[in-house]
Structure formats: C-alpha cells, structure tokens
Design a protein around this motif. Structure first.
Motif, PDB file in Angstrom:
ATOM      1  N   ARG A 177       0.841  -1.211   0.000  1.00 35.92           N
ATOM      2  CA  ARG A 177       0.000   0.000   0.000  1.00 35.92           C
ATOM      3  C   ARG A 177       0.870   1.253   0.000  1.00 35.92           C
ATOM      4  NH1 ARG A 177      -1.457   3.232   4.242  1.00 35.92           N
ATOM      5  NH2 ARG A 177      -3.251   4.552   3.893  1.00 35.92           N
ATOM      6  N   LEU A 178       1.869   1.283   0.879  1.00 37.39           N
ATOM      7  CA  LEU A 178       2.758   2.438   0.956  1.00 37.39           C
ATOM      8  C   LEU A 178       3.555   2.623  -0.332  1.00 37.39           C
ATOM      9  CD1 LEU A 178       4.066   2.064   4.597  1.00 37.39           C
ATOM     10  CD2 LEU A 178       2.355   3.663   3.754  1.00 37.39           C
ATOM     11  N   HIS A 179       4.011   1.522  -0.903  1.00 39.76           N
ATOM     12  CA  HIS A 179       4.752   1.586  -2.165  1.00 39.76           C
ATOM     13  C   HIS A 179       3.876   2.188  -3.256  1.00 39.76           C
ATOM     14  CE1 HIS A 179       6.534   0.025  -5.925  1.00 39.76           C
ATOM     15  NE2 HIS A 179       7.662   0.356  -5.299  1.00 39.76           N
ATOM     16  N   ALA A 180       2.634   1.762  -3.329  1.00 38.25           N
ATOM     17  CA  ALA A 180       1.720   2.293  -4.352  1.00 38.25           C
ATOM     18  C   ALA A 180       1.478   3.788  -4.147  1.00 38.25           C
ATOM     19  CB  ALA A 180       0.401   1.529  -4.317  1.00 38.25           C
ATOM     20  N   ILE A 181       1.316   4.216  -2.895  1.00 34.00           N
ATOM     21  CA  ILE A 181       1.098   5.632  -2.612  1.00 34.00           C
ATOM     22  C   ILE A 181       2.318   6.454  -3.008  1.00 34.00           C
ATOM     23  CG2 ILE A 181       0.816   7.326  -0.751  1.00 34.00           C
ATOM     24  CD1 ILE A 181      -0.938   5.221   0.689  1.00 34.00           C
ATOM     25  N   LEU A 182       3.499   5.992  -2.603  1.00 36.81           N
ATOM     26  CA  LEU A 182       4.716   6.736  -2.922  1.00 36.81           C
ATOM     27  C   LEU A 182       4.998   6.747  -4.414  1.00 36.81           C
ATOM     28  CD1 LEU A 182       7.005   5.621   0.027  1.00 36.81           C
ATOM     29  CD2 LEU A 182       5.895   7.838  -0.296  1.00 36.81           C
ATOM     30  N   THR A 183       4.721   5.652  -5.103  1.00 38.65           N
ATOM     31  CA  THR A 183       4.917   5.586  -6.552  1.00 38.65           C
ATOM     32  C   THR A 183       4.005   6.581  -7.253  1.00 38.65           C
ATOM     33  OG1 THR A 183       5.584   3.270  -6.420  1.00 38.65           O
ATOM     34  CG2 THR A 183       4.866   4.078  -8.572  1.00 38.65           C
ATOM     35  N   SER A 184       2.750   6.654  -6.792  1.00 40.38           N
ATOM     36  CA  SER A 184       1.803   7.581  -7.420  1.00 40.38           C
ATOM     37  C   SER A 184       2.174   9.041  -7.170  1.00 40.38           C
ATOM     38  CB  SER A 184       0.384   7.316  -6.936  1.00 40.38           C
ATOM     39  OG  SER A 184       0.239   7.698  -5.586  1.00 40.38           O
ATOM     40  N   HIS A 241       5.359  10.097  -6.915  1.00 43.37           N
ATOM     41  CA  HIS A 241       6.772  10.248  -7.303  1.00 43.37           C
ATOM     42  C   HIS A 241       7.042  11.595  -7.970  1.00 43.37           C
ATOM     43  CE1 HIS A 241      10.760   9.194  -8.608  1.00 43.37           C
ATOM     44  NE2 HIS A 241      10.425   9.479  -9.849  1.00 43.37           N
ATOM     45  N   ASN A 242       6.214  11.993  -8.899  1.00 43.02           N
ATOM     46  CA  ASN A 242       6.440  13.253  -9.612  1.00 43.02           C
ATOM     47  C   ASN A 242       6.264  14.468  -8.713  1.00 43.02           C
ATOM     48  OD1 ASN A 242       7.057  11.958 -11.994  1.00 43.02           O
ATOM     49  ND2 ASN A 242       4.917  11.889 -12.644  1.00 43.02           N
ATOM     50  N   GLU A 243       5.402  14.380  -7.707  1.00 49.47           N
ATOM     51  CA  GLU A 243       5.194  15.497  -6.790  1.00 49.47           C
ATOM     52  C   GLU A 243       6.385  15.667  -5.857  1.00 49.47           C
ATOM     53  OE1 GLU A 243       1.491  15.208  -4.676  1.00 49.47           O
ATOM     54  OE2 GLU A 243       0.508  14.333  -6.420  1.00 49.47           O
ATOM     55  N   ILE A 244       7.073  14.576  -5.544  1.00 45.79           N
ATOM     56  CA  ILE A 244       8.177  14.605  -4.584  1.00 45.79           C
ATOM     57  C   ILE A 244       9.417  15.243  -5.203  1.00 45.79           C
ATOM     58  CG2 ILE A 244       9.734  13.170  -3.217  1.00 45.79           C
ATOM     59  CD1 ILE A 244       7.406  11.224  -2.870  1.00 45.79           C
ATOM     60  N   LYS A 245       9.634  15.039  -6.499  1.00 43.23           N
ATOM     61  CA  LYS A 245      10.843  15.557  -7.172  1.00 43.23           C
ATOM     62  C   LYS A 245      10.927  17.042  -7.136  1.00 43.23           C
ATOM     63  CE  LYS A 245      12.333  12.004 -10.233  1.00 43.23           C
ATOM     64  NZ  LYS A 245      12.660  11.684 -11.590  1.00 43.23           N
TER      65      LYS A 245
END
Length: 66
Positions: free
Chosen positions: A53-60, A62-66
C-alpha cells in the motif's frame, strides 16, 4: 484520548505518529521486532505497516516529490 474525545485505537499507534496523552505529546520513534511483525501481519489494524500500500502511494506521488 484524542483531542476530539474519542479513544485511541491500535491503528493510531504506529512509528512516526504523535499521540497526546493527558496533555503530553509523545512521538512514537521505534518499536521492537515483535511489534513490527505483528503490525505487518495485521494490515487492517495497522494500514501504515502495509508495504505494498505504501509503495503504491509513494509511486503515485513520485512526480510530486521531485
């Protein structure tokens, strides 16, 4: 209890959360190995211990974090 008067549940007790107990704020920093395993095996009670679940959230996000 929470500030709104409701009681804390097991799902509120995860590493990184801040709990307020009688006006004192506690940051939960760590847990022992048994507790981590318990949380990882009970994804419904401990949603923040669900790695997929956490992996899916962070993957989704990803572009906002950069």
């Amino acid at each position: 209890k929470h500030e709104n008067g409701s009681y804390y549940a097991a799902s509120d007790l995860y590493v990184g959360n801040i709990v307020d107990i009688v006006g004192h704020h506690f940051l939960l920093l760590n847990a022992d190995e048994y507790t981590y395993r318990l949380m990882e095996c009970d994804e419904r009670s401990f949603p923040f211990s669900n790695f997929p679940r956490l992996h899916a959230i962070l993957t989704s996000k990803h572009n906002e974090i950069k």
